[in-house]
Design an enzyme around this catalytic site. Structure first.
Site, PDB file in Angstrom:
ATOM      1  N   ARG A 247      -8.574  12.763  11.769  1.00  0.00           N
ATOM      2  CA  ARG A 247      -7.203  12.436  12.390  1.00  0.00           C
ATOM      3  C   ARG A 247      -5.964  13.497  11.902  1.00  0.00           C
ATOM      4  O   ARG A 247      -7.018  14.322  11.847  1.00  0.00           O
ATOM      5  CB  ARG A 247      -6.866  11.417  11.000  1.00  0.00           C
ATOM      6  CG  ARG A 247      -6.820   9.862  11.307  1.00  0.00           C
ATOM      7  CD  ARG A 247      -7.245   8.583  10.515  1.00  0.00           C
ATOM      8  NE  ARG A 247      -5.757   7.965  10.448  1.00  0.00           N
ATOM      9  CZ  ARG A 247      -4.932   7.176   9.847  1.00  0.00           C
ATOM     10  NH1 ARG A 247      -6.030   7.031   9.306  1.00  0.00           N
ATOM     11  NH2 ARG A 247      -3.178   7.074  10.111  1.00  0.00           N
TER      12      ARG A 247
ATOM     13  N   GLY B 204      -5.215   8.646   4.527  1.00  0.00           N
ATOM     14  CA  GLY B 204      -4.654   8.677   5.426  1.00  0.00           C
ATOM     15  C   GLY B 204      -3.088   9.341   4.679  1.00  0.00           C
ATOM     16  O   GLY B 204      -2.540  11.084   4.612  1.00  0.00           O
TER      17      GLY B 204
ATOM     18  N   ARG C 120      -7.757  -2.958   8.994  1.00  0.00           N
ATOM     19  CA  ARG C 120      -6.369  -4.448   9.746  1.00  0.00           C
ATOM     20  C   ARG C 120      -7.540  -4.438  11.471  1.00  0.00           C
ATOM     21  O   ARG C 120      -7.116  -5.860  11.727  1.00  0.00           O
ATOM     22  CB  ARG C 120      -5.505  -3.534  10.511  1.00  0.00           C
ATOM     23  CG  ARG C 120      -4.863  -2.785   8.869  1.00  0.00           C
ATOM     24  CD  ARG C 120      -3.328  -2.143   9.027  1.00  0.00           C
ATOM     25  NE  ARG C 120      -2.151  -1.855   8.332  1.00  0.00           N
ATOM     26  CZ  ARG C 120      -2.334  -2.199   7.192  1.00  0.00           C
ATOM     27  NH1 ARG C 120      -2.905  -3.267   6.868  1.00  0.00           N
ATOM     28  NH2 ARG C 120      -1.983  -0.930   6.673  1.00  0.00           N
TER      29      ARG C 120
ATOM     30  N   ASP D  25       1.455  -1.148  12.007  1.00  0.00           N
ATOM     31  CA  ASP D  25       0.118  -1.339  11.393  1.00  0.00           C
ATOM     32  C   ASP D  25       0.429  -3.159  11.390  1.00  0.00           C
ATOM     33  O   ASP D  25      -0.846  -3.339  11.202  1.00  0.00           O
ATOM     34  CB  ASP D  25       0.644  -1.048   9.373  1.00  0.00           C
ATOM     35  CG  ASP D  25       0.532   0.262   9.033  1.00  0.00           C
ATOM     36  OD1 ASP D  25       0.086   0.947   9.977  1.00  0.00           O
ATOM     37  OD2 ASP D  25       0.749   0.083   8.385  1.00  0.00           O
TER      38      ASP D  25
ATOM     39  N   LYS E  53       0.413  -0.905  -0.156  1.00  0.00           N
ATOM     40  CA  LYS E  53      -0.200   0.322   0.492  1.00  0.00           C
ATOM     41  C   LYS E  53       0.553   1.067  -0.295  1.00  0.00           C
ATOM     42  O   LYS E  53       0.896   2.043  -1.019  1.00  0.00           O
ATOM     43  CB  LYS E  53      -0.861  -0.038   1.228  1.00  0.00           C
ATOM     44  CG  LYS E  53      -2.237   1.573   1.111  1.00  0.00           C
ATOM     45  CD  LYS E  53      -2.541   0.569   2.186  1.00  0.00           C
ATOM     46  CE  LYS E  53      -2.742   0.630   3.694  1.00  0.00           C
ATOM     47  NZ  LYS E  53      -2.690   2.056   4.649  1.00  0.00           N
ATOM     48  N   SER E  54       1.578   1.300   0.888  1.00  0.00           N
ATOM     49  CA  SER E  54       2.866   2.850   1.116  1.00  0.00           C
ATOM     50  C   SER E  54       3.709   2.958  -0.201  1.00  0.00           C
ATOM     51  O   SER E  54       4.050   3.772  -0.670  1.00  0.00           O
ATOM     52  CB  SER E  54       3.545   2.606   2.253  1.00  0.00           C
ATOM     53  OG  SER E  54       3.285   2.435   3.191  1.00  0.00           O
TER      54      SER E  54
HETATM   55  C1  S3P Z   1       2.143   5.220   6.284  1.00  0.00           C
HETATM   56  C2  S3P Z   1       3.181   5.167   6.955  1.00  0.00           C
HETATM   57  C3  S3P Z   1       2.571   5.127   8.682  1.00  0.00           C
HETATM   58  C4  S3P Z   1       1.521   3.771   9.026  1.00  0.00           C
HETATM   59  C5  S3P Z   1       0.290   4.024   7.192  1.00  0.00           C
HETATM   60  C6  S3P Z   1       1.265   4.405   6.111  1.00  0.00           C
HETATM   61  C7  S3P Z   1       2.903   5.505   4.815  1.00  0.00           C
HETATM   62  O1  S3P Z   1       1.869   5.371   8.838  1.00  0.00           O
HETATM   63  O2  S3P Z   1       0.839   4.064   9.890  1.00  0.00           O
HETATM   64  O3  S3P Z   1      -0.066   2.437   7.341  1.00  0.00           O
HETATM   65  O4  S3P Z   1       2.738   4.312   3.968  1.00  0.00           O
HETATM   66  O5  S3P Z   1       3.557   6.563   4.576  1.00  0.00           O
HETATM   67  P1  S3P Z   1       2.213   7.005  10.282  1.00  0.00           P
HETATM   68  O6  S3P Z   1       2.951   8.162   9.609  1.00  0.00           O
HETATM   69  O7  S3P Z   1       0.808   8.107  10.455  1.00  0.00           O
HETATM   70  O8  S3P Z   1       3.244   6.427  11.180  1.00  0.00           O
END
Ligand code: S3P
Length: 447
Positions: free
Chosen positions: A121, A93, A386, A313, A21-22
């Site tokens: 958020r 987010g 999740r 995560d 995903k990231s």
């Molecule tokens: C992510 C960073 C994390 C993670 C999210 C994806 C990203 O969040 O929990 O699922 O893709 O950069 P945070 O940057 O708020 O820790």
């Protein structure tokens, strides 16, 4: 929608998981600001990543999608057209925070909105650095919550000390830094996932790293590159825990991302007694490989400190592993879980208690007394993908039926999860490993 889950014998499976995903979000964004066409293969066609794709299209970038998981993105070198409507980030987010960095330096106004969960958020963490760089960001919700209005401006570089170990904050500032004059640096308290840095390097603009500080110089644009997204270790985590907690179980995960800033889960499961082996096959900017895991009677552990951003995560599914282990597992330094898709510390504590587990909830963590047994329960996802998937795995170990309600939210990160769960559950006790075919799962899920 809901899922009904029964206790299942030790699994024996070989599996591939959908794209990370990231990395999928970042592949779209970096391709979009590159100077030509880029082919992204293995893209995660989930709601979160599709929100990023739609946002990029709304900024005038041509995106072709010859099939569900392949995108051809015609990079426009960072020149966008102003969006004609609000940009809907859905539940994501990552979409909202990374786009805020991208849009801060644009000569127009944009407005980012989200679903009810995203609208709760915190956005101050990106508003602060991007405002210091010269953009005007206004959170329209109470307490710096979305919607977020961004009045883009000419940006100046900053040397930012981030108070949170957040890859989203780091990436937002680095993306803005590409459009700023001078060299922008971000220093984080603990290393968070480094996909943005690796991908910038792969696209021809290597950031400079010195310990926890990473810097980019404004003006450079990514070169067009083709990219393959590895499987998501955070999606593999559900099956890895299902195997780890079951003596006699065996699982092989192929083509999965093994970036060391994401593989903390494997270290934790090893500490708890599972037998884990990693084989790294190739490295196209991101390590990709195979993980083999054999289950065991797990023992309790402590998860905290520098390890937390690496497993952020995976803490919901690791909490399930803790409930299945013997002894008291403690999770600390994890207050960030309270501002995820839901308050995950409260959700985990409530759901584990409903399954008969003794849990103490702390401001920044949990104390879970594992006894190796769970009882089936009716649990709601609370709109958090999740939470839904972690407690579905718990259901595979519980006496009596487990029902998970509100399961639509899994489409934000793992389309086809329940189809895989059925195949994994049916593999239990078979002498030959069941091969779960990703293309078939995705073809059915994305139909
Ligand atoms: C992510 C960073 C994390 C993670 C999210 C994806 C990203 O969040 O929990 O699922 O893709 O950069 P945070 O940057 O708020 O820790």
């Amino acid at each position: 929608m809901h899922w009904n889950i029964q206790k299942s014998p030790a699994l024996n499976c070989e599996i591939e998981v959908p794209g990370d995903k990231s990395i999928s979000h970042r592949s779209v964004i970096l391709s979009a600001i590159s100077t030509g066409p880029c082919v992204v293969r293995g893209f995660l066609a989930s709601e979160d990543c599709l929100a990023t794709m739609a946002a990029i299209k709304s900024l005038g970038v041509l995106v072709e999608r010859p099939n569900a998981t392949t995108l051809i993105i015609h990079g426009s070198g960072g020149k966008f057209t102003p969006p004609t409507a609000d940009i809907d980030c859905g539940n994501s987010g990552t979409t909202m925070r990374l786009l805020s960095g991208l849009l801060a330096g644009q000569p127009f106004t944009s407005r980012l909105t989200g679903d009810p969960s995203l609208s709760k958020r915190p956005m101050k963490r990106v508003i602060d650095p991007l405002t210091t760089m010269g953009a005007k960001l206004t959170a329209e919700g109470a307490n710096d919550r979305p919607p977020l209005r961004i009045d883009g401006a000419a940006l100046q570089a900053i040397d930012y000390q981030s108070p949170v170990a957040s890859a989203q904050v780091k990436s937002a500032v680095l993306l803005a830094g590409l459009f700023a004059s001078g060299t922008t640096s971000v220093t984080e308290p603990v290393l968070s996932r480094d996909h943005t840095e690796r991908m910038l390097e792969y696209f021809g603009i290597p950031p400079v790293r010195s310990g926890l500080k990473v810097s980019v110089t404004g003006g450079a644009r990514p070169q067009p590159r083709d990219f393959r997204v590895p499987g998501d270790i955070s999606s593999a985590a559900f099956w890895l825990v299902a195997a780890a907690a079951s003596p006699g179980a065996h699982l092989r995960v192929n083509q999965v991302g093994l970036n060391p800033s994401r593989t903390g889960l494997l270290a934790v499961l090893t500490r708890m007694g599972a037998r884990v082996r990693e084989f790294i096959h190739s490295n196209h900017g991101e390590p990709i490989g195979t993980v083999d895991i054999e289950g065991a009677s797990l023992k309790a552990t402590h998860i905290g400190g520098k390890e937390i951003p690496n497993v952020i995560d995976e803490l919901p599914i690791l909490a399930v592993a803790a409930a299945l282990a013997h002894g008291v597992t403690t999770i600390s330094d994890a207050a960030e879980l309270r501002v995820k898709e839901t308050d995950r510390l409260a959700a985990i504590a409530g759901h584990l208690r409903a399954m008969g587990v003794a849990v103490v909830e702390k401001p920044d963590g949990l104390e879970i007394t594992g006894s190796g047994t769970l009882k089936g329960a009716r649990l709601d996802s609370l709109g958090d993908h999740r939470i839904a998937m972690s407690f579905a795995i718990a259901g595979l170990f519980a006496e009596g039926e487990t029902v998970i309600t509100g399961t639509e939210c899994v489409n934000t990160s793992y389309p086809g999860f329940f189809e895989v769960l059925k195949q994994v559950a049916a593999s239990g006790g078979k002498s030959e490993a069941t091969v779960v075919r990703l293309e078939e799962v995705l073809a059915a899920a994305l139909d």
